[in-house]
Enzyme design. Structure first.
Site, PDB file in Angstrom:
ATOM      1  N   HIS A 112       0.870  -1.094   0.194  1.00  0.00           N
ATOM      2  CA  HIS A 112      -0.033  -0.069   0.232  1.00  0.00           C
ATOM      3  C   HIS A 112       0.780   1.381  -0.108  1.00  0.00           C
ATOM      4  O   HIS A 112       0.600   2.221  -0.669  1.00  0.00           O
ATOM      5  CB  HIS A 112      -0.983   0.017   1.280  1.00  0.00           C
TER       6      HIS A 112
ATOM      7  N   LYS B 157     -18.297  -5.252  11.445  1.00  0.00           N
ATOM      8  CA  LYS B 157     -17.242  -6.472  11.412  1.00  0.00           C
ATOM      9  C   LYS B 157     -16.146  -5.846  12.196  1.00  0.00           C
ATOM     10  O   LYS B 157     -15.732  -4.693  11.943  1.00  0.00           O
ATOM     11  CB  LYS B 157     -16.925  -6.458   9.994  1.00  0.00           C
TER      12      LYS B 157
ATOM     13  N   ARG C 131      -2.054  -5.934  -7.810  1.00  0.00           N
ATOM     14  CA  ARG C 131      -0.976  -7.078  -7.567  1.00  0.00           C
ATOM     15  C   ARG C 131      -1.030  -7.930  -8.829  1.00  0.00           C
ATOM     16  O   ARG C 131       0.262  -8.340  -9.451  1.00  0.00           O
ATOM     17  CB  ARG C 131      -1.101  -7.815  -6.626  1.00  0.00           C
TER      18      ARG C 131
END
Ligand code: ADP
Length: 149
Positions: free
Chosen positions: A17, A41, A88
Site C-alpha cells: 500500500h 465487522k 498485484r
C-alpha cells in the site's frame, strides 16, 4: 489541485500500500488515505492504531481519514472524483474492475490503478494478520510495524 482518494481496509497498511501511495504522489497533489470501517465487522488492528500507523509513514501531502458507507459518498465529501487502487495481479484486476465500473455507474467517478512494486506484490494484509496473530514478526511487510503493536 489534484486530489486522489485511496480507500481500503488497510488492516494493516503494508509496504505494498505504501509503495502505491509513494508512486501516486508523483501524479497527485494530495492523497487522502481512507480507512473503510464496517460497524458490523471488527477489524484486527483498531482504527486508531491504523490511523496513527499510516500517519507515521508520510510527512506531507497525505492525510488519513476513516469512513463508513460508500466510497462514492466519501469522494463527494472531499470533492475528489478520482479513486486510487492498487493491483498485484490479474485476480486483483478482475475484482477491482467490477468495483470501478459500479462506482462509475453510481456517480461517474473514475478509478486509477497503479501496479504494485514487484518486490511487494506477494504482500497481502490477511496473511500479515495471520502471521501477527501467531506471534510472527511482520516488520518485513509493514514499515513502522511497532506503532501497530
Ligand atoms: P480492500 O479491503 O478494500 O480490498 P485492502 O486494504 O486489502 O482493501 O487493499 C486496498 C487496495 O490496495 C486494493 O486496491 C488492493 O488491491 C491494493 N493492495 C493490497 N495489497 C497490495 C500490495 N501488496 N501492493 C499493491 N496494492 C495492494
Amino acid at each position: 489541485m489534484k486530489v486522489g482518494i485511496f480507500p481500503g481496509s488497510f488492516d494493516p497498511f503494508t509496504k505494498g500500500h505504501e509503495s502505491i501511495v509513494r508512486t501516486a504522489l508523483d501524479f497527485f497533489d494530495e492523497i487522502i488515505i481512507a480507512i473503510g470501517v464496517n460497524s458490523k465487522k471488527t477489524a484486527y488492528f483498531s482504527t486508531d492504531k491504523r490511523i496513527a500507523h499510516i500517519k507515521s509513514l508520510f510527512k506531507e501531502r497525505v492525510s488519513v481519514v476513516d469512513y463508513e458507507g460508500l466510497t462514492v459518498d466519501l469522494c463527494r465529501k472531499y470533492s475528489s472524483p478520482i479513486i486510487l487502487r492498487g493491483l498485484r495481479d490479474s485476480k486483483d484486476f478482475e475484482y477491482e474492475k467490477s468495483i470501478a465500473f459500479m462506482n462509475r455507474d453510481l456517480a461517474n467517478f473514475e478509478t486509477i490503478f497503479l501496479l504494485t512494486d514487484i518486490h511487494f506484490s506477494h504482500i497481502n494484509s490477511s496473511i500479515v494478520r495471520e502471521i501477527h496473530a501467531n506471534g510472527g514478526d511482520i516488520s518485513s511487510f509493514v514499515t513502522n510495524a511497532n506503532i501497530l503493536v
